[in-house]
Design an enzyme around this catalytic site. Structure first.
Site, PDB file in Angstrom:
ATOM      1  N   PHE A  53       4.940  -0.518   5.703  1.00  0.00           N
ATOM      2  CA  PHE A  53       6.355  -0.866   5.828  1.00  0.00           C
ATOM      3  C   PHE A  53       7.131   0.081   6.738  1.00  0.00           C
ATOM      4  O   PHE A  53       8.150  -0.314   7.299  1.00  0.00           O
ATOM      5  CB  PHE A  53       7.014  -0.976   4.450  1.00  0.00           C
ATOM      6  CG  PHE A  53       6.655  -2.257   3.757  1.00  0.00           C
ATOM      7  CD1 PHE A  53       7.194  -3.467   4.168  1.00  0.00           C
ATOM      8  CD2 PHE A  53       5.747  -2.258   2.718  1.00  0.00           C
ATOM      9  CE1 PHE A  53       6.844  -4.658   3.549  1.00  0.00           C
ATOM     10  CE2 PHE A  53       5.387  -3.439   2.082  1.00  0.00           C
ATOM     11  CZ  PHE A  53       5.940  -4.645   2.502  1.00  0.00           C
ATOM     12  N   GLU A  54       6.656   1.295   6.917  1.00  0.00           N
ATOM     13  CA  GLU A  54       7.335   2.218   7.833  1.00  0.00           C
ATOM     14  C   GLU A  54       6.947   1.985   9.289  1.00  0.00           C
ATOM     15  O   GLU A  54       7.794   2.045  10.166  1.00  0.00           O
ATOM     16  CB  GLU A  54       7.053   3.677   7.461  1.00  0.00           C
ATOM     17  CG  GLU A  54       7.862   4.179   6.288  1.00  0.00           C
ATOM     18  CD  GLU A  54       9.351   4.342   6.579  1.00  0.00           C
ATOM     19  OE1 GLU A  54       9.820   4.082   7.704  1.00  0.00           O
ATOM     20  OE2 GLU A  54      10.062   4.740   5.642  1.00  0.00           O
ATOM     21  N   SER A  55       5.661   1.750   9.553  1.00  0.00           N
ATOM     22  CA  SER A  55       5.221   1.712  10.957  1.00  0.00           C
ATOM     23  C   SER A  55       4.263   0.579  11.297  1.00  0.00           C
ATOM     24  O   SER A  55       3.800   0.496  12.426  1.00  0.00           O
ATOM     25  CB  SER A  55       4.522   3.028  11.308  1.00  0.00           C
ATOM     26  OG  SER A  55       3.291   3.119  10.596  1.00  0.00           O
TER      27      SER A  55
END
Length: 145
Positions: A53-55
């Site tokens: 979800f971050e990258s």
């Protein structure tokens, strides 16, 4: 149409050489080998979920947060205003070191972050997408660790 092609060419040329998206199981294995499985009580599934979800599993990702002006670096989008570079630099690491696909510096910095009072809650995206998920097991499906 010409403008689109020019922009496409520019974005291609600006992509760092060697930059690539890692596979889910590759990320899981690297995080496991880096000692994140149940580090501070957080399962490996939580870390893989956070990385997605971050990258989207891109260790070279760099995104600016328009809300606070900070920039996130690497797999976990570690922020420059607090953890790396010229900010508080609580991880004692350059922000560009967090873009290395071997993830060594990223994992060490993530360990420092999660030891803080917020734990993985230091990443709001984890709280929103991973913390209360009842399908965390899917992040390791088919992975040979």
């Amino acid at each position: 149409m010409q403008l689109y092609l020019v922009l496409l060419l520019i974005s291609y040329l600006l992509t760092p050489i060697g930059a690539s998206i890692l596979g889910r199981c590759t990320v899981a294995k690297m995080l496991y080998d880096g000692g994140l499985n149940y580090f501070e009580g957080y399962s490996l599934e939580n870390w893989v979920c956070l990385a997605y979800f971050e990258s989207k599993f891109n260790p070279s990702a760099v995104y600016e947060d328009p809300q606070d002006g900070s920039t996130g670096f690497g797999l976990f989008q570690i922020r420059d205003n607090e953890w790396c570079g010229h900010g508080k630099n609580l991880c004692s690491v350059s922000c560009t070191a967090l873009l290395n696909p071997n993830l060594k510096d990223t994992i060490q910095c993530a360990k420092k972050i999660v030891k803080g009072k917020h734990g993985m809650g230091a990443w709001p995206i984890w709280s929103k997408n991973c913390q209360l998920s009842d399908v965390l097991d899917r992040w390791l499906d088919g992975c040979d660790l």
